[in-house]
Design an enzyme around this catalytic site. Structure first.
Site: not given
Ligand code: PLP
Length: 403
Positions: A96, A118, A385
């Site tokens: 993010k 938000e 992610s």
């Molecule tokens: C917020 C988040 C997501 C989901 O958000 P996307 O916009 O779909 O990427 C996925 N993995 C992690 C670790 C997150 O913090």
């Protein structure tokens, strides 16, 4: 979309990805969006802006993030080789921050000293508060009061970073109510305020802009995979909430033929139970939060309550570009349920020494599900992610080790 329709060139001038995307907003907001569109159109090609963005990614975030061969897990599964793109090693622990840095730098260029965001689970709020502190900006985060109570640690983090957290008491007191409140703030304070959206959703230009900032992930993979494996992967897998980490790794691979793109949605208790957040697998097209996309809605267009063990995937819509990639056939989308994600979570912890986020665990579960049926020389690249430190309580409550 066939391979001979490439190079891929979406969205169009008005933010359409095929029939999806666009900008469905009030008159007042459309003025703010016009200003943003113009600024982004200018700075996205400005060498000095891009140089600063990449300098921040290198020195503040720690990019490039490495690629890691999950060798023991791959051996145990006995099929394709699984690799991780390590977004969990970024500062603040997920992808993010790539996007929030880009938007904060744009806010600075646009002369807006105040940013708002938000947040549901709090991850986007923390990423926004982080960059606001880094660039000396005032930060206000809207959060449903139910979420404020559930996510005390992230609320505390935001406050430590100097942000003001505003609990939202309207509606279901969760993410969609926080979103409405942030929009209201933006309309009122557009002169000095920049609205940082946390995923590839919302009205144009947000889906495109957030994708572009996150596409650094796939751009790195394009040179890292040949260096590490001698070629590009056969399959790229990422979890999809709003879809920003998935678009981040997919985008530069759309033009690479032979690379299968798979988005993994939250199947919750099972797509056939109705308790899930699998908008692409089980939803229908409609308009939500300023864009046209796949939604979980009933026959009257009312948004259906969603469920997932992972808060970051618990959203009734999805970024419009994923809707288009699905319809065009360039990507496919598969549900993974809570139980499968939790199993993958525990396996990854014990066999690779990496505690993944529960969102990410959905992508890992899918990779582990298909790997055994593929030959040993096939390569699956999973976007890792984020890290799972934030999920300890959820995992313990779900019947893992007690805390
Ligand atoms: C917020 C988040 C997501 C989901 O958000 P996307 O916009 O779909 O990427 C996925 N993995 C992690 C670790 C997150 O913090």
């Amino acid at each position: 979309m066939k391979v001979n329709d490439l190079p891929y060139n979406y969205p169009d001038q008005k933010g359409h990805f095929g029939p999806y995307g666009g900008s469905f907003v009030s008159e007042t907001l459309s003025h703010a969006l016009d200003e943003l569109r113009k600024a982004y159109a200018h700075y996205q090609n400005d060498p000095e802006f891009l140089e600063e963005f990449h300098r921040e990614l290198k020195h503040f975030v720690g990019r490039p993030s490495p690629i890691y061969h999950a060798k023991r897990w791959s051996e145990q599964l006995g099929g394709a080789q699984i690799y991780f793109k390590r977004e969990d090693l970024n500062h603040t622990g997920a992808h993010k921050v790539n996007n929030t840095i880009g938007q904060a730098l744009l806010a600075k260029r646009m002369g807006k000293p105040r940013v708002i965001a938000e947040t549901g689970a709090g991850q986007h709020g923390v990423a926004s508060a982080t960059v606001a502190a880094r660039f000396g900006m005032k930060c206000v985060v809207y959060m449903g009061s139910t979420d404020v109570a559930r996510q005390a640690a992230n609320v505390y983090r935001m406050k430590l970073l100097g942000a003001e957290v505003v609990p939202v008491e309207s509606g279901s007191k969760t993410l969609k109510d926080a979103l409405n409140e942030a929009m209201r703030d933006w309309v009122t304070n557009v002169e000095d305020t920049f609205y940082i959206i946390g995923t590839v959703a919302g009205p144009h230009p947000y889906p495109m802009m957030v994708r572009d900032f996150n596409s650094v992930v796939g751009k790195e993979c394009l040179w890292q995979m040949p260096e590490m494996v001698g070629r590009q992967p056969d399959m790229v897998v990422a979890c999809v909430g709003g879809g920003s980490n998935a678009m981040g790794i997919f985008y530069d691979y759309i033009n690479v033929p032979g690379v299968e793109l798979v988005g993994v949605e939250a199947g919750g208790e099972g797509v056939d139970t109705g308790h899930h957040a699998a908008s692409l697998s089980a939803g229908t097209p409609g308009v939500l939060h300023g864009n046209r996309t796949y939604l979980l809605q009933d026959a009257n267009g009312q948004i259906i309550e969603t469920h997932s063990v992972s808060a970051g995937l618990d959203y009734p819509g999805v970024g419009p570009e994923h809707a288009w990639l699905k319809d065009s056939g360039r990507a496919r989308y598969e549900p993974i349920n809570d139980q499968e994600a939790l199993e993958a979570f525990h396996t990854c912890c014990r066999i690779e020494g990496i505690i993944p986020a529960l969102e990410t665990s959905h992508a890992l579960a899918y990779a582990a599900k298909v790997a055994p049926s593929l030959p040993k020389d096939k390569v699956i690249l999973v976007n890792l992610s984020g890290r799972g430190d934030k999920d300890m309580h959820t995992v313990a409550q779900a019947g893992g080790l007690s805390l």
